[in-house]
Design an enzyme around this catalytic site. Structure first.
Site, PDB file in Angstrom:
ATOM      1  N   ASN A   9      43.522  77.119  53.827  1.00 23.49           N
ATOM      2  CA  ASN A   9      42.157  76.986  53.310  1.00 23.49           C
ATOM      3  C   ASN A   9      42.044  77.898  52.098  1.00 23.49           C
ATOM      4  O   ASN A   9      41.951  79.113  52.248  1.00 23.49           O
ATOM      5  CB  ASN A   9      41.163  77.400  54.410  1.00 23.49           C
ATOM      6  CG  ASN A   9      39.734  77.441  53.897  1.00 23.49           C
ATOM      7  OD1 ASN A   9      39.424  76.897  52.847  1.00 23.49           O
ATOM      8  ND2 ASN A   9      38.862  78.103  54.650  1.00 23.49           N
ATOM      9  N   TRP A  10      42.071  77.279  50.931  1.00 23.13           N
ATOM     10  CA  TRP A  10      42.091  78.090  49.708  1.00 23.13           C
ATOM     11  C   TRP A  10      40.732  78.698  49.373  1.00 23.13           C
ATOM     12  O   TRP A  10      40.633  79.562  48.505  1.00 23.13           O
ATOM     13  CB  TRP A  10      42.564  77.235  48.515  1.00 23.13           C
ATOM     14  CG  TRP A  10      44.003  76.807  48.599  1.00 23.13           C
ATOM     15  CD1 TRP A  10      44.882  77.019  49.632  1.00 23.13           C
ATOM     16  CD2 TRP A  10      44.733  76.077  47.608  1.00 23.13           C
ATOM     17  NE1 TRP A  10      46.109  76.463  49.337  1.00 23.13           N
ATOM     18  CE2 TRP A  10      46.041  75.877  48.097  1.00 23.13           C
ATOM     19  CE3 TRP A  10      44.406  75.559  46.343  1.00 23.13           C
ATOM     20  CZ2 TRP A  10      47.017  75.195  47.365  1.00 23.13           C
ATOM     21  CZ3 TRP A  10      45.376  74.875  45.625  1.00 23.13           C
ATOM     22  CH2 TRP A  10      46.666  74.703  46.125  1.00 23.13           C
ATOM     23  N   LYS A  11      39.684  78.177  49.995  1.00 27.44           N
ATOM     24  CA  LYS A  11      38.308  78.652  49.735  1.00 27.44           C
ATOM     25  C   LYS A  11      37.972  78.533  48.242  1.00 27.44           C
ATOM     26  O   LYS A  11      38.401  77.575  47.605  1.00 27.44           O
ATOM     27  CB  LYS A  11      38.122  80.084  50.238  1.00 27.44           C
ATOM     28  CG  LYS A  11      38.604  80.258  51.672  1.00 27.44           C
ATOM     29  CD  LYS A  11      38.160  81.560  52.266  1.00 27.44           C
ATOM     30  CE  LYS A  11      38.820  81.748  53.618  1.00 27.44           C
ATOM     31  NZ  LYS A  11      38.188  82.814  54.389  1.00 27.44           N
ATOM     32  N   HIS A  96      33.183  75.436  58.669  1.00 28.80           N
ATOM     33  CA  HIS A  96      33.767  76.771  58.502  1.00 28.80           C
ATOM     34  C   HIS A  96      32.652  77.814  58.623  1.00 28.80           C
ATOM     35  O   HIS A  96      31.520  77.587  58.178  1.00 28.80           O
ATOM     36  CB  HIS A  96      34.461  76.884  57.139  1.00 28.80           C
ATOM     37  CG  HIS A  96      35.300  78.119  57.034  1.00 28.80           C
ATOM     38  ND1 HIS A  96      34.753  79.352  56.754  1.00 28.80           N
ATOM     39  CD2 HIS A  96      36.620  78.311  57.215  1.00 28.80           C
ATOM     40  CE1 HIS A  96      35.723  80.247  56.758  1.00 28.80           C
ATOM     41  NE2 HIS A  96      36.865  79.659  57.035  1.00 28.80           N
ATOM     42  N   GLU A  98      31.993  80.368  57.003  1.00 24.85           N
ATOM     43  CA  GLU A  98      31.361  80.755  55.732  1.00 24.85           C
ATOM     44  C   GLU A  98      30.294  79.739  55.333  1.00 24.85           C
ATOM     45  O   GLU A  98      29.278  80.100  54.741  1.00 24.85           O
ATOM     46  CB  GLU A  98      32.439  80.921  54.650  1.00 24.85           C
ATOM     47  CG  GLU A  98      33.262  82.181  54.906  1.00 24.85           C
ATOM     48  CD  GLU A  98      34.685  82.138  54.402  1.00 24.85           C
ATOM     49  OE1 GLU A  98      35.031  81.242  53.610  1.00 24.85           O
ATOM     50  OE2 GLU A  98      35.478  83.004  54.838  1.00 24.85           O
ATOM     51  N   GLU A 168      38.163  80.098  65.046  1.00 24.69           N
ATOM     52  CA  GLU A 168      38.209  81.181  64.061  1.00 24.69           C
ATOM     53  C   GLU A 168      37.164  82.242  64.416  1.00 24.69           C
ATOM     54  O   GLU A 168      35.982  82.083  64.070  1.00 24.69           O
ATOM     55  CB  GLU A 168      37.912  80.624  62.669  1.00 24.69           C
ATOM     56  CG  GLU A 168      38.906  79.585  62.213  1.00 24.69           C
ATOM     57  CD  GLU A 168      39.012  79.555  60.700  1.00 24.69           C
ATOM     58  OE1 GLU A 168      40.132  79.697  60.212  1.00 24.69           O
ATOM     59  OE2 GLU A 168      37.989  79.421  60.020  1.00 24.69           O
ATOM     60  N   GLY A 174      39.454  87.210  57.176  1.00 20.81           N
ATOM     61  CA  GLY A 174      39.527  88.003  55.955  1.00 20.81           C
ATOM     62  C   GLY A 174      39.363  89.495  56.180  1.00 20.81           C
ATOM     63  O   GLY A 174      39.180  90.255  55.230  1.00 20.81           O
ATOM     64  N   SER A 214      42.987  86.064  59.773  1.00 19.92           N
ATOM     65  CA  SER A 214      44.013  87.042  59.376  1.00 19.92           C
ATOM     66  C   SER A 214      45.391  86.719  59.944  1.00 19.92           C
ATOM     67  O   SER A 214      46.148  87.621  60.315  1.00 19.92           O
ATOM     68  CB  SER A 214      43.576  88.455  59.758  1.00 19.92           C
ATOM     69  OG  SER A 214      42.368  88.783  59.087  1.00 19.92           O
ATOM     70  N   GLY A 235      43.678  81.453  55.668  1.00 17.88           N
ATOM     71  CA  GLY A 235      42.915  81.731  54.462  1.00 17.88           C
ATOM     72  C   GLY A 235      43.750  82.500  53.450  1.00 17.88           C
ATOM     73  O   GLY A 235      44.562  81.941  52.710  1.00 17.88           O
ATOM     74  N   GLY A 236      43.586  83.814  53.427  1.00 20.95           N
ATOM     75  CA  GLY A 236      44.242  84.663  52.423  1.00 20.95           C
ATOM     76  C   GLY A 236      45.736  84.405  52.258  1.00 20.95           C
ATOM     77  O   GLY A 236      46.245  84.303  51.123  1.00 20.95           O
TER      78      GLY A 236
END
Ligand code: PEP
Length: 251
Positions: A9-11, A96, A98, A168, A174, A214, A235-236
């Protein structure tokens, strides 16, 4: 056998040229990954068309990070499911944390989005998970169950073949804090039971449930060794092809 999936997930990260380079690097390294692992990149909307070209004909599937809750028309700034399929998307992430937290994504909207996505032939990666306060109050089982009941219980066993759940925990996204493999397994097994209660054991057994929060090459092996963890939503660590592929090599 359940599908193993590693989805990035590049966000809201990377410019279009950077995104194309990242997609190409993932494709270049994907040969190292066992064939039974489905690799997915979920990119910003602006990147979908060129990144779709970069992954076309490869084993890397393209996903959106969200879609509109309306099919078409006067909804300025929204992106429809037909737009997504027209650029080669096979998946979309929905719900998600966010989006729930910052953009008012409700379970009601997620029902509509899921309905439209499935009707358009997209597979859905539905995110569920509790925040820190809910975890500390030991409400994480209830929170995840409610999110699943509110959204997925509106669908059929047939629909469930095209749905993946990503657990999640918001406190792990993150933050560098990962749920322990045991904490994650406990709730993955519970989520599978919530699915089985409505759709039966066979549907639940076949459903892939991903862990997100993470996840990195150094902890993926331990997480993926658990019976009910079928992969990760990353993610990251998805922003570096080596780390993303390193995670996919952890089964
Ligand atoms: C995510 O946002 O889906 C996620 C899992 O992020 P991170 O891996 O950076 O915690």
């Amino acid at each position: 056998m359940r599908k193993h999936i590693v989805a990035g997930n590049w966000k809201m990260n990377t410019t279009v040229p950077e995104g194309i380079a990242l997609a190409e690097a993932v494709v270049a390294k994907s040969a190292e990954v066992p064939a039974d692992v489905q690799l997915i990149i979920a990119t910003p909307f602006t990147h979908l068309y060129p990144c779709g070209k970069a992954v076309e004909g490869t084993r890397v599937a393209l996903s959106a990070e969200n879609c509109a809750d309306k099919a078409k028309g006067a909804y300025t700034g929204e992106i429809s499911v037909d737009m997504l399929t027209s650029v080669g998307c096979e998946y979309t992430i929905l719900g998600h944390s966010e989006r729930r937290q910052y953009y008012g994504e409700t379970d009601e909207k997620l029902v509509e989005k899921t309905r439209l996505a499935l009707a358009a032939g997209l597979k859905v990666i539905l995110c569920v998970g509790e925040n820190l306060e809910e975890r500390e109050a030991e409400k994480h089982f209830d929170v995840c169950k409610t999110q699943i009941v509110n959204v997925l219980y509106n669908f059929t066993a047939e629909d469930m073949k095209n749905i993946v759940i990503a657990y999640e925990p918001v406190w792990a996204i993150g933050t560098g804090k990962t749920a322990t493999a045991e904490q994650a397994e406990e709730i993955h097994a519970f989520i599978r039971k919530v699915v089985a209660d409505k759709f039966g054991a066979e549907v639940a057994d076949e459903m892939s449930i991903l862990y997100g929060g993470s996840c990195k090459p150094s902890n993926a092996k331990e997480l993926f060794a658990m019976a009910d963890i079928d992969g990760g939503l990353i993610g990251g660590a998805a922003l570096k092809a080596d780390d993303f592929i390193g995670i996919a090599l952890s089964f």
